[in-house]
Motif scaffolding. Structure first.
Motif, mmCIF file in Angstrom:
data_model
loop_
_atom_site.group_PDB
_atom_site.id
_atom_site.type_symbol
_atom_site.label_atom_id
_atom_site.label_comp_id
_atom_site.label_asym_id
_atom_site.label_seq_id
_atom_site.Cartn_x
_atom_site.Cartn_y
_atom_site.Cartn_z
ATOM 1 N N PRO A 212 -33.503 6.742 -0.164
ATOM 2 C CA PRO A 212 -33.466 7.725 -1.256
ATOM 3 C C PRO A 212 -34.300 7.300 -2.463
ATOM 4 C CG PRO A 212 -31.474 6.424 -1.296
ATOM 5 C CD PRO A 212 -32.244 5.977 -0.075
ATOM 6 N N ILE A 213 -35.397 6.584 -2.207
ATOM 7 C CA ILE A 213 -36.309 6.146 -3.257
ATOM 8 C C ILE A 213 -37.731 6.396 -2.774
ATOM 9 C CG2 ILE A 213 -34.798 4.416 -4.300
ATOM 10 C CD1 ILE A 213 -36.138 2.304 -2.561
ATOM 11 N N GLU A 214 -38.685 6.370 -3.700
ATOM 12 C CA GLU A 214 -40.077 6.601 -3.348
ATOM 13 C C GLU A 214 -40.600 5.491 -2.439
ATOM 14 O OE1 GLU A 214 -42.865 7.884 -6.411
ATOM 15 O OE2 GLU A 214 -41.170 7.985 -7.795
ATOM 16 N N GLY A 215 -41.585 5.845 -1.609
ATOM 17 C CA GLY A 215 -42.251 4.844 -0.798
ATOM 18 C C GLY A 215 -42.956 3.828 -1.676
ATOM 19 N N ARG A 216 -43.111 2.602 -1.158
ATOM 20 C CA ARG A 216 -43.683 1.522 -1.969
ATOM 21 C C ARG A 216 -44.120 0.364 -1.097
ATOM 22 N NH1 ARG A 216 -38.668 0.903 -5.537
ATOM 23 N NH2 ARG A 216 -38.786 3.133 -5.170
ATOM 24 N N TRP A 217 -44.901 -0.492 -1.697
ATOM 25 C CA TRP A 217 -45.215 -1.755 -1.029
ATOM 26 C C TRP A 217 -45.164 -2.897 -2.015
ATOM 27 C CZ3 TRP A 217 -50.901 -1.502 1.080
ATOM 28 C CH2 TRP A 217 -51.813 -1.556 0.028
ATOM 29 N N ALA A 218 -45.292 -4.115 -1.445
ATOM 30 C CA ALA A 218 -45.148 -5.338 -2.245
ATOM 31 C C ALA A 218 -43.798 -5.370 -2.949
ATOM 32 C CB ALA A 218 -46.288 -5.479 -3.241
ATOM 33 N N HIS A 219 -42.789 -4.773 -2.322
ATOM 34 C CA HIS A 219 -41.423 -4.808 -2.833
ATOM 35 C C HIS A 219 -40.720 -6.064 -2.308
ATOM 36 C CE1 HIS A 219 -41.456 -2.901 1.122
ATOM 37 N NE2 HIS A 219 -40.263 -3.437 1.288
ATOM 38 N N ASP A 220 -39.455 -6.222 -2.654
ATOM 39 C CA ASP A 220 -38.660 -7.337 -2.145
ATOM 40 C C ASP A 220 -37.441 -6.796 -1.418
ATOM 41 O OD1 ASP A 220 -39.720 -10.093 -3.274
ATOM 42 O OD2 ASP A 220 -39.943 -8.618 -4.874
ATOM 43 N N ALA A 221 -36.984 -7.542 -0.405
ATOM 44 C CA ALA A 221 -35.793 -7.157 0.356
ATOM 45 C C ALA A 221 -34.992 -8.407 0.672
ATOM 46 C CB ALA A 221 -36.184 -6.430 1.644
ATOM 47 N N VAL A 222 -33.671 -8.341 0.490
ATOM 48 C CA VAL A 222 -32.782 -9.467 0.775
ATOM 49 C C VAL A 222 -31.568 -8.945 1.540
ATOM 50 C CG1 VAL A 222 -33.518 -10.734 -1.281
ATOM 51 C CG2 VAL A 222 -31.494 -9.266 -1.389
ATOM 52 N N TRP A 223 -30.963 -9.820 2.319
ATOM 53 C CA TRP A 223 -29.749 -9.505 3.064
ATOM 54 C C TRP A 223 -28.575 -10.192 2.374
ATOM 55 C CZ3 TRP A 223 -27.645 -6.167 6.093
ATOM 56 C CH2 TRP A 223 -26.526 -6.478 6.861
ATOM 57 N N THR A 224 -27.568 -9.410 2.015
ATOM 58 C CA THR A 224 -26.430 -9.962 1.277
ATOM 59 C C THR A 224 -25.342 -10.509 2.187
ATOM 60 O OG1 THR A 224 -25.144 -7.897 1.241
ATOM 61 C CG2 THR A 224 -26.834 -8.190 -0.469
ATOM 62 N N GLY A 225 -25.433 -10.238 3.460
ATOM 63 C CA GLY A 225 -24.365 -10.553 4.406
ATOM 64 C C GLY A 225 -23.692 -9.300 4.916
ATOM 65 N N SER A 226 -23.882 -8.196 4.182
ATOM 66 C CA SER A 226 -23.328 -6.913 4.618
ATOM 67 C C SER A 226 -24.282 -5.753 4.392
ATOM 68 C CB SER A 226 -22.012 -6.626 3.886
ATOM 69 O OG SER A 226 -22.216 -6.583 2.475
ATOM 70 N N GLU A 227 -25.267 -5.943 3.500
ATOM 71 C CA GLU A 227 -26.211 -4.879 3.186
ATOM 72 C C GLU A 227 -27.610 -5.446 2.984
ATOM 73 O OE1 GLU A 227 -24.061 -1.405 0.655
ATOM 74 O OE2 GLU A 227 -24.298 -3.335 -0.377
#
Length: 521
Positions: A212-227
């Motif tokens: 539900p957000i605009e497309g993008r690159w050079a973003h960051d992503a992390v795993w919290t253990g549940s999400e």
């Protein structure tokens, strides 16, 4: 002369008919001669004759797979029954094979695609034709999907994903699957806000719906253990493109997205982003809402708590404001190092060889000890046990300087640096992953070209493993397709997954989208 295999029908119940067709189809697919009618009785235990051996290849088969059963140690010229069990009672499927002059008999076959098989283990046995004595047995599994057969310490391409190859995307291990999200199409550069997830247990891909957000690159992503938390990034490849201050959280099990509240403060691109186990930390970066300027460098930070769904402000870090710094969550501390700011001349950026350490328990920053590394652009930083390992990068005059081979590690508790053995090759766009024992580094862009126009750039290995206990580097096999840049990688706990990217010498050529590296035992 080949003749069909014969069966003796004992009026099986109707419910067994489809399974009977399956067994008959296996038998009819083999090179066999006439089978003796067999009585419905136990064949007994194998003899103790160690000379007879039975094997099947492969040991696991799926519908439409071919297989070969091989018996060795037989009497040359003699005939033997090679049969499979369990089969729908009271059927008995079998084939007569004649041993060659070396005492070997082979039975090739195929699992027909019209079959409705009894999934699970099945036993093959070999007996002298017309006798009940079982000489040897072996086991074969019929499965809906067999485990992937991967040579230890080898590369293998993943199955085709439902999305094209991408660049400047994220690849994250989400507990039981690898999630690829966002980035730009490797060929069209179209920015995306969807992805795909690959499950090692099945070897299959699933779609990840649009966020539900605009497309993008050079973003960051992390795993919290549940999400999976996705945050930041920019609207395109231009360094003047708009930066994003929003993000989304993805529940991989429920396949649902929810928005993350917009963060406080100015827009941030090229910030240092990491996960502490409790919060998403965002430090530095440059503020930009689009042209004409990339915006001022920032020295403060923000932190997002997914439990409360709220942001908090962090104090300013010591030292100059910076963007593009590397960092990690190391032994209870946020560590940032390097990065750049605007230069006073037309050269572009000024790069830093210093950093800072933040303690969430006290909400305070402090400067780190002096680094043994020179100022470098394009560094890679990886958290390795209780240290941040910094490597790669290139000098400020990138067109004239080869990438760095220097490697150093910073201990935030002792506030001290140590120099490690130089990496044996120099590449830009390095991507690394720590396994708990070994640091894998996959090279990207090529080294700087030789200043001698008649001398081509040196061919260098692109995949190396650093053994921390021995402070040594090992060259690993070249990945399929060779070096790549603008790719991403993650460690699953058992294998290294590399996805996307472009060929350094042909940026318009996408690389084989997905690769897995299974380390040697």
């Amino acid at each position: 002369m080949d003749v069909p295999v014969r069966y003796r029908r004992m009026a099986p119940p109707r419910s067994h008919l489809r399974r009977a067709v399956f067994i008959a189809a296996i038998a009819l697919s083999v090179l066999a001669s006439c089978a003796e009618d067999a009585e419905d009785e136990d064949t007994g235990d194998p003899t103790d004759d160690p000379g007879v051996e039975l094997s099947v290849e492969p040991e696991c088969v799926e519908i439409s797979d071919s297989l070969t059963v091989t018996a060795t140690g037989l009497e040359p010229g003699a005939q033997y029954d090679i049969v499979i069990d369990p089969v729908p009672e009271p059927m008995k499927a079998g084939s007569v094979a004649e041993a060659d002059e070396e005492g070997v008999a082979e039975l090739p076959g195929t699992i027909p695609d019209t079959a409705e098989p009894d999934f699970g283990d099945h036993t093959w046995s070999v007996s002298p034709t017309g006798e009940d004595e079982v000489l040897a047995t072996t086991t074969m599994e019929i499965a809906e999907q067999c485990p992937t057969d991967v040579e230890e310490g080898a590369w293998q391409e993943l199955s085709d994903a439902p999305i094209p190859s991408r660049i400047n995307h994220s690849v994250t291990w989400a507990g039981d699957r690898v999630v690829v999200w966002g980035g730009g199409d490797s060929e069209t550069l179209q920015i995306t806000n969807d992805g795909a997830a690959w499950e090692p247990a099945t070897g299959e891909w699933q779609d990840v719906p649009e966020a539900p957000i605009e497309g993008r690159w050079a973003h960051d992503a992390v795993w919290t253990g549940s999400e999976l938390l996705v945050w930041g990034g920019s609207a395109g490849p231009d360094h003047l493109a708009e930066c994003f201050m929003d993000g989304a959280r993805y529940d991989a099990a429920a396949v649902t997205w929810a928005e993350i509240p917009e963060a406080p403060g100015p827009m941030r691109c090229a910030a240092t982003v990491l996960w502490t186990g409790d919060e998403l930390i965002v430090v530095g970066g440059h503020a930009s809402a689009g042209p004409p300027s990339p915006g001022d460098r920032l020295d403060d930070g923000i932190a997002y708590d997914p439990t409360t769904d709220q942001w908090r402000q962090l104090p300013s870090a010591p030292g100059p404001a910076r963007a593009g710094a590397v960092g990690g969550w190391v032994d209870g501390h946020v560590v940032i190092y390097g990065g750049h700011t605007d230069s006073d001349d037309a050269a572009g950026f000024d790069y830093f060889d210093d950093g800072a350490v933040y303690d969430p328990a006290t909400d305070e920053w402090r400067e780190m000890a002096e680094s043994p590394l020179p100022p470098l652009s394009g560094l890679e930083g990886i958290s390795v046990d209780d240290e941040l390992v910094v490597l790669g990068g290139q000098g400020p005059d990138a067109a004239e300087q080869e990438p760095s081979t220097a490697v150093a590690a910073y201990d935030p508790v002792g506030d001290e640096w140590s120099t490690l053995t130089d990496i044996p090759f120099a590449h830009t766009s390095l991507v690394g992953a720590w396994t708990g024992d070994v640091l894998y580094v996959l090279g990207g862009g090529p080294p700087a070209p030789s200043l001698d126009a008649d001398e081509p750039a040196e061919e260098l290995p692109t995949f190396m493993a650093y053994v921390a206990d021995e402070d040594s580097w090992l060259e690993r096999p070249e990945p399929p397709g060779g070096p790549r840049q603008n790719h991403a990688a993650t460690w699953t706990g058992a294998m290294l997954i590399v996805w996307g990217g472009q060929a350094p010498d042909e940026p318009d050529t996408p690389m084989p989208a997905g690769l897995r590296w299974d380390p040697p035992a």
